[in-house]
Scaffold this active site. Structure first.
Site, PDB file in Angstrom:
ATOM      1  N   GLY A 173      -0.543  60.924  46.343  1.00  0.00           N
ATOM      2  CA  GLY A 173       0.203  61.876  46.655  1.00  0.00           C
ATOM      3  C   GLY A 173       1.703  61.534  46.661  1.00  0.00           C
ATOM      4  CE1 TYR A 174       6.633  58.289  49.996  1.00  0.00           C
ATOM      5  CE2 TYR A 174       6.667  56.823  48.169  1.00  0.00           C
ATOM      6  CZ  TYR A 174       7.228  57.343  49.234  1.00  0.00           C
ATOM      7  OH  TYR A 174       8.600  56.732  49.591  1.00  0.00           O
TER       8      TYR A 174
END
Length: 257
Positions: free
Chosen positions: A161-162
């Site tokens: 996600g990051y």
């Protein structure tokens, strides 16, 4: 004798909004801007009255206003953008720094973690840039600075996600610059390297991983939040007036290795 040219890094009279200003990189960015002359509005989900960043900015002779806003809440972020854009005193500099990270292998990465990270790291910066950027465009001047990451260039491990969010921040920086550069608004990003903050605590606590990271950094050390100060002031100031759509690594040489 001709007058000396004005300091292009001087931010006296400017108003800067810094998200994630309570600690770490955001704290260093806010205080660097204040040291260059800017007044500061600090935004954080947990910003308390009389915070350390408030004391630091005021100690430099600048004004400080703290706003407690949860940037994972889209409605709250949208309202923040509208409120700031409607003020009598315009925002000259927006530093979209607030971020969060959730670690888990991709095959096990929860939807909730993925969604939360994208909301804070990508959607909220866009909403703020859109709202304040519109006001900057109407005036014909302004600076927007995003905090990107080394994972804007690389894939990382256990942080899908990051990485997705920070890769998108790099693209968003270029997209906004393409639209706004000719209208007096600079949009750029800073990509911090491995900096000793809460987000990298897990990496620094892993002796083997920390050692492998240090081996690749030509500067031979983890970065500090203060290492981001100069780049922040540069991109917020007149010194960067012809700089558009750049993702500037401040990484101790990591990407050059």
């Amino acid at each position: 004798m001709a007058d000396a040219p004005a300091n292009p890094f001087d931010l006296t009279g400017r108003l800067a909004v810094v998200t994630g200003a309570r600690r770490g990189i955001g704290f260093a960015m806010a205080t660097a801007l204040a040291a260059a002359g800017a007044d500061v509005i600090g935004v954080s989900a947990q910003l308390e009255d009389g915070s350390e960043v408030e004391q630091a900015v005021r100690g430099l002779g600048r004004t400080f206003e703290g706003l407690r806003v949860d940037l994972s809440d889209r409605a709250a972020t949208t309202q923040l953008a509208a409120d700031l854009a409607a003020r009598d005193r315009p925002v000259d500099v927006l530093v979209n720094n607030a971020g969060t990270i959730r670690r888990a292998p991709a095959a096990e990465h929860p939807d909730a973690d993925f969604d939360h990270v994208l909301e804070v790291n990508l959607a909220a910066p866009f909403v703020l840039a859109r709202g304040l950027g519109a006001a900057m465009l109407a005036r014909g001047s302004g600076k927007v600075v995003f905090t990107a990451s080394l994972l804007s260039f690389q894939g990382g491990i256990n942080v899908p996600g990051y990485t997705a969010a920070k890769s998108a921040v790099a693209g968003l920086t270029r997209a906004l610059a393409n639209e706004w550069a000719g209208r007096g608004v600079n949009v750029n990003a800073i990509a911090p390297g491995y900096v000793a903050t809460d987000n990298t605590e897990a990496l620094r606590a892993d002796a083997a991983r920390s050692a492998s990271i240090l081996e690749r950094i030509p500067a031979g050390r983890w970065g500090t939040a203060d290492d981001l100060a100069g780049a922040t002031v540069f991109l917020a100031s007149r010194a960067s007036d012809y700089v558009h759509g750049v993702v500037l690594p401040v990484d101790g040489g990591w990407l050059g290795r």
